[in-house]
Design a protein around this motif. Structure first.
Motif, PDB file in Angstrom:
ATOM      1  N   UNK A  56       0.862  -1.175   0.000  1.00  0.00           N
ATOM      2  CA  UNK A  56       0.000   0.000   0.000  1.00  0.00           C
ATOM      3  C   UNK A  56       0.899   1.226   0.000  1.00  0.00           C
ATOM      4  N   UNK A  57       0.345   2.371  -0.395  1.00  0.00           N
ATOM      5  CA  UNK A  57       1.120   3.612  -0.417  1.00  0.00           C
ATOM      6  C   UNK A  57       0.199   4.784  -0.099  1.00  0.00           C
ATOM      7  N   UNK A  58       0.742   5.751   0.643  1.00  0.00           N
ATOM      8  CA  UNK A  58      -0.013   6.959   0.961  1.00  0.00           C
ATOM      9  C   UNK A  58       0.971   8.119   1.030  1.00  0.00           C
ATOM     10  N   UNK A  59       0.624   9.221   0.376  1.00  0.00           N
ATOM     11  CA  UNK A  59       1.429  10.440   0.452  1.00  0.00           C
ATOM     12  C   UNK A  59       0.850  11.338   1.536  1.00  0.00           C
ATOM     13  N   UNK A  60       1.715  12.026   2.266  1.00  0.00           N
ATOM     14  CA  UNK A  60       1.247  12.909   3.335  1.00  0.00           C
ATOM     15  C   UNK A  60       0.588  14.175   2.792  1.00  0.00           C
ATOM     16  N   UNK A  73       4.226   6.747   3.025  1.00  0.00           N
ATOM     17  CA  UNK A  73       4.144   5.654   3.984  1.00  0.00           C
ATOM     18  C   UNK A  73       3.283   4.541   3.404  1.00  0.00           C
ATOM     19  N   UNK A  74       3.370   3.390   4.010  1.00  0.00           N
ATOM     20  CA  UNK A  74       2.546   2.271   3.565  1.00  0.00           C
ATOM     21  C   UNK A  74       2.877   1.011   4.324  1.00  0.00           C
ATOM     22  N   UNK A  80       8.738 -10.566   3.539  1.00  0.00           N
ATOM     23  CA  UNK A  80       9.482 -10.731   4.776  1.00  0.00           C
ATOM     24  C   UNK A  80       9.781  -9.373   5.396  1.00  0.00           C
ATOM     25  N   UNK A  81       9.839  -9.331   6.711  1.00  0.00           N
ATOM     26  CA  UNK A  81      10.278  -8.113   7.399  1.00  0.00           C
ATOM     27  C   UNK A  81      11.694  -7.818   6.935  1.00  0.00           C
ATOM     28  N   UNK A 108       5.756  -4.868   8.747  1.00  0.00           N
ATOM     29  CA  UNK A 108       5.579  -4.662   7.314  1.00  0.00           C
ATOM     30  C   UNK A 108       5.440  -3.209   6.918  1.00  0.00           C
ATOM     31  N   UNK A 109       5.438  -2.290   7.886  1.00  0.00           N
ATOM     32  CA  UNK A 109       5.282  -0.866   7.576  1.00  0.00           C
ATOM     33  C   UNK A 109       6.589  -0.260   7.092  1.00  0.00           C
TER      34      UNK A 109
END
Length: 141
Positions: A56-60, A73-74, A80-81, A108-109
């Protein structure tokens, strides 16, 4: 010389005997079925394939001034970690990797600080190997 040969033959015979003694009980136990048999993984038991990896992806921000810092962020699932994720930008119809990458944490973040200089609508995504996120747009003024 004879003593060396006898010693060598004894050592070889003892090694062969020890090797067979150690192998026989293990082989007999497996043949008798007394040991635990390997169990298939839960996904294999149900005939289910493991879930495909996703990002997933999100822009601030949705708008920013040229070279103003913002965050991407996402979360990654099915990876794998510690997997490397890289920011990509669509330039002239092709996806180009930017010099912005990080690794996922244990949950996973991930998070990146980004500065863009190309004015106009910038299409961005995150990639890890063949796995890519949906596209997020940030307009640079």
């Amino acid at each position: 010389m004879r003593n060396n040969r006898r010693s060598l033959l004894r050592t070889t015979a003892v090694s062969a005997l020890v090797g067979s003694v150690l192998l026989i009980p293990a082989t007999a136990a497996l043949a008798a079925g007394s040991g635990p048999e390997p169990q298939p993984l839960p996904a294999q038991q149900a005939g289910v394939k493991p879930a495909a990896a996703t990002l997933t992806v999100k822009a601030s921000v949705s708008h920013v001034r040229a070279w103003q810092e913002f965050r991407i962020t996402g979360k990654a699932t099915g990876l794998k970690a510690g997997s490397k994720v890289t920011l990509q930008q669509k330039q002239r119809g092709a996806w180009k990797a930017l010099p912005a990458s990080t690794v996922t944490n244990t949950s996973g973040s991930y998070g990146l600080r980004v500065k863009l200089g190309i004015k106009g609508k910038n299409e961005l995504r995150i990639a890890s190997g063949a796995t890519v996120s949906p596209v997020v747009a940030v307009t640079v003024n």
